[in-house]
Every structure is written in C-alpha cells, then in structure tokens.
Motif scaffolding. Structure first.
Motif, PDB file in Angstrom:
ATOM      1  N   THR A  88     -68.165 -76.210  11.649  1.00 28.78           N
ATOM      2  CA  THR A  88     -68.113 -77.266  12.653  1.00 28.78           C
ATOM      3  C   THR A  88     -69.519 -77.616  13.154  1.00 28.78           C
ATOM      4  O   THR A  88     -70.023 -78.699  12.877  1.00 28.78           O
ATOM      5  CB  THR A  88     -67.213 -76.859  13.817  1.00 28.78           C
ATOM      6  N   ALA A 173     -66.796 -80.286   9.348  1.00 31.27           N
ATOM      7  CA  ALA A 173     -66.274 -81.280  10.283  1.00 31.27           C
ATOM      8  C   ALA A 173     -67.207 -82.480  10.354  1.00 31.27           C
ATOM      9  O   ALA A 173     -68.434 -82.327  10.362  1.00 31.27           O
ATOM     10  CB  ALA A 173     -66.121 -80.664  11.664  1.00 31.27           C
ATOM     11  N   TRP A 176     -67.561 -87.330  14.276  1.00 27.43           N
ATOM     12  CA  TRP A 176     -66.588 -87.731  15.294  1.00 27.43           C
ATOM     13  C   TRP A 176     -65.767 -86.542  15.787  1.00 27.43           C
ATOM     14  O   TRP A 176     -65.381 -86.490  16.967  1.00 27.43           O
ATOM     15  CB  TRP A 176     -65.653 -88.834  14.774  1.00 27.43           C
ATOM     16  N   TYR A 177     -65.507 -85.571  14.893  1.00 24.30           N
ATOM     17  CA  TYR A 177     -64.737 -84.396  15.287  1.00 24.30           C
ATOM     18  C   TYR A 177     -65.522 -83.583  16.322  1.00 24.30           C
ATOM     19  O   TYR A 177     -64.970 -83.139  17.334  1.00 24.30           O
ATOM     20  CB  TYR A 177     -64.418 -83.540  14.064  1.00 24.30           C
ATOM     21  N   LYS A 180     -65.547 -85.108  19.674  1.00 23.34           N
ATOM     22  CA  LYS A 180     -64.250 -85.082  20.370  1.00 23.34           C
ATOM     23  C   LYS A 180     -63.799 -83.674  20.715  1.00 23.34           C
ATOM     24  O   LYS A 180     -63.258 -83.445  21.805  1.00 23.34           O
ATOM     25  CB  LYS A 180     -63.200 -85.758  19.489  1.00 23.34           C
ATOM     26  N   TYR A 181     -64.026 -82.712  19.807  1.00 23.35           N
ATOM     27  CA  TYR A 181     -63.475 -81.366  19.990  1.00 23.35           C
ATOM     28  C   TYR A 181     -64.536 -80.289  20.209  1.00 23.35           C
ATOM     29  O   TYR A 181     -64.200 -79.168  20.581  1.00 23.35           O
ATOM     30  CB  TYR A 181     -62.637 -80.974  18.768  1.00 23.35           C
ATOM     31  N   ALA A 190     -55.894 -80.856  14.194  1.00 21.68           N
ATOM     32  CA  ALA A 190     -56.468 -82.108  14.704  1.00 21.68           C
ATOM     33  C   ALA A 190     -56.094 -83.262  13.774  1.00 21.68           C
ATOM     34  O   ALA A 190     -56.236 -83.154  12.559  1.00 21.68           O
ATOM     35  CB  ALA A 190     -57.979 -81.989  14.814  1.00 21.68           C
ATOM     36  N   SER A 193     -59.012 -89.423  12.309  1.00 16.40           N
ATOM     37  CA  SER A 193     -59.426 -90.481  13.238  1.00 16.40           C
ATOM     38  C   SER A 193     -60.207 -91.554  12.486  1.00 16.40           C
ATOM     39  O   SER A 193     -61.029 -91.236  11.614  1.00 16.40           O
ATOM     40  CB  SER A 193     -60.308 -89.891  14.342  1.00 16.40           C
ATOM     41  N   ILE A 219     -59.402 -83.781   7.052  1.00 15.02           N
ATOM     42  CA  ILE A 219     -60.441 -84.345   7.909  1.00 15.02           C
ATOM     43  C   ILE A 219     -61.747 -83.565   7.799  1.00 15.02           C
ATOM     44  O   ILE A 219     -62.783 -84.029   8.280  1.00 15.02           O
ATOM     45  CB  ILE A 219     -59.993 -84.399   9.380  1.00 15.02           C
TER      46      ILE A 219
END
Length: 310
Positions: A88, A173, A176-177, A180-181, A190, A193, A219
């Motif tokens: 991530t 990831a 945008w992930y 957001k997270y 998740a 998006s 994603i």
C-alpha cells in the motif's frame, strides 16, 4: 484418391481448437454464474469466424491473441487468492521521494486538488480511447493486409500477460486507494473506484467509467500501468511509417501517461514500468517473428500513397 494438404489439416485443427476453447469458456462462465452478454458475443464470434471461410479465418488467426487477452483479464478472480501481500504505502513513499510534488505530495495527490475541466475532458477521453486505438490499428493492419497485424496482436497479449504476472508478484494499491483508505493493511473488500475519471462522467452526464471500473476484479493492479502500455505498443508498430503517424501516436501515448497520473490511477513509477513492459513485449515479438522468418513489415505503408521508413 485425393490426399489432404498439410494446410488443410492445420486449418481444421485450428477450427476445432477455437471451437472447443470458445464453447468451453462460455460453458464455464455460465456454470459459475458469471455469464455476461459480452462473453456470449466474443465466444460465439470466434467460433463463427473459425467456420466462416478463409478470409474470416485469416483474421481470426491473427486476432486470436486478442481473445486470449480477454480471457486472461476476465478470469483474474480465479487466482487473486494466490497473490502475495498487497503493498500500500511503499510506492507512495518512493514516488514522493523520487518525484516530489509541491507541498511534499505525490503528483497524483497534487492533481486531485488542482483540476481543470479541459484536462478532465481530454484526460478522460484518452483514458477511454486507449484500448480502441489498439483495436483500430489492428483492423487497419488487417484490411491493408499488413504483416504487422499479427505482431501487434501478440504484443498486446504478451504485455497483458506481463502485467498480470506482476500483479501477482507485486500487488500494489493505486494512488486513489491511499488517498481514501491510507497506507495501512490492505482492505481486500474495498470496492473499485473510477477516481478522477468520475469527473469526465460528470462533465458529460454519463456513467461510462463508473460502469467500467465496477467490473474491475482487481483494484491492486497499479504496477505496471497497462493504460500507459497500450499506446506505446501502437507507437512502436508505426515507428517506421510517416511522421504524422509517429508524432500522433507518441503524442497520444504521452497524453495517456499524463492522464494516468492526473486521474489518480497510477504513479509515475507505474507509468515507467508500463512503458518498459510495452517495449519488452514488442521487442520479444519482433525477435520471435524474425526467427520464424515472417515477412518484413517496414516497407509497406499504412495508407495508400503513404510513406514508410526502414
């Protein structure tokens, strides 16, 4: 007594191979409850082309890698459980260190708060058209009986295979992930998006990207950017043709690469990896065709009266 030619035997074998693969895939997606109209269209189309005559079968022989690519992408859900740990925050931090944006941000995060309707339109358009560019060039090659038809289709298959293998080995990831997270443990539940492409939808009052990304089974496939890969494949295939083709395809590839970052779907690192994967796939296919003794493709123009350069 007449003897069967090897070409006739090969054509029959190809017809039955395609028939078995198309029917098997259609039966499989129906059995697991994942049948969609496009499955039926694609599978029935390749079977129909296989038995429709020499010209349709010639098209199918060249375009068959495109169907294989669709098969690979559509069945990602089968092997997602085998991928390694999802990364991530690593790419986010490396991107910020290598390509810092104002305010200590990554460029995707910077563009998230620095948008413009003109950029939203052109970036959204390029993000929708990137796939159709490949198909349009493939059709042009076929109808011009250009020897690069098969090369483009096989390079398209190979770059997607390289991308999917990387998604397995290094699931990552997208920006945008993280926005957001956060960079913590990956949330495997998740939903996908459309990220910045939602602005294109809103601008035109449509739901193209919302529907497109809703079908995304994975994603965590930021690295490499296949959005950046596809236009590079096209630019590579027309690199020896007229200046208009070269400039146009390179400019479009640059726009898609920028769009991937502007729309918060990819990092600069993902784009670099996508371009590298496209070049690796293209060069590998070139080598394979040269070993096979395929006809040279440099001397044939794309359009009547067009020039091409060796």
């Amino acid at each position: 007594m007449t003897s069967r030619s090897p070409n006739s035997d090969g054509a029959k074998a190809f017809q039955w191979l395609v028939t078995v693969m198309g029917a098997s895939h259609l039966a499989f997606v129906a059995a697991v409850g994942r049948l969609r109209p496009e499955h039926a269209v694609a599978d029935l189309l390749i079977v129909g082309l296989a038995w429709a005559g020499p010209a349709p079968r010639r098209f199918l022989r060249g375009a068959f890698p495109l169907w294989l690519t669709g098969l690979l992408l559509d069945t990602q859900w089968l092997w997602l459980g085998l991928r390694g740990p999802v990364h991530t925050g690593q790419l986010w931090e490396l991107e910020r260190a290598l390509f810092p944006a104002p305010g200590g941000l990554t460029w995707p995060a910077f563009f998230a708060s620095h948008t413009h309707a003109v950029l939203d339109f052109f970036c959204g358009f390029s993000y929708a058209a990137y796939l159709y560019e490949v198909f349009a060039l493939a059709l042009l090659f076929f109808f011009r009986k250009h020897p690069r038809f098969e090369r483009l289709c096989w390079a398209f298959f190979l770059v997607n295979a390289l991308g999917l293998v990387t998604y397995m080995l290094y699931p990552a990831a997208p920006p945008w992930y993280i926005m957001k997270y956060g960079p913590g443990p990956a949330d495997l539940t998740a939903p996908p998006s459309p990220a910045g492409t939602a602005r294109f939808d809103a601008l035109l009052g449509i739901h193209y990207f919302a529907k497109f990304y809703a079908r995304n089974p994975n994603i965590f496939g930021a690295m490499p950017s296949l959005h950046a890969s596809y236009p590079v494949l096209v630019a590579f295939q027309v690199r020896r043709h007229s200046r208009a083709w070269r400039v146009g395809t390179v400019a479009f590839a640059a726009l898609v690469a920028f769009s991937a970052i502007y729309l918060q779907h990819h990092y600069i690192l993902d784009v670099v990896a996508g371009v590298s994967a496209a070049l690796a796939a293209s060069l590998t296919v070139e080598y394979a065709f040269s070993r096979r003794g395929a006809p040279a493709a440099a001397s044939m123009p794309l359009m009547p009266g067009g020039d091409s350069r060796a």
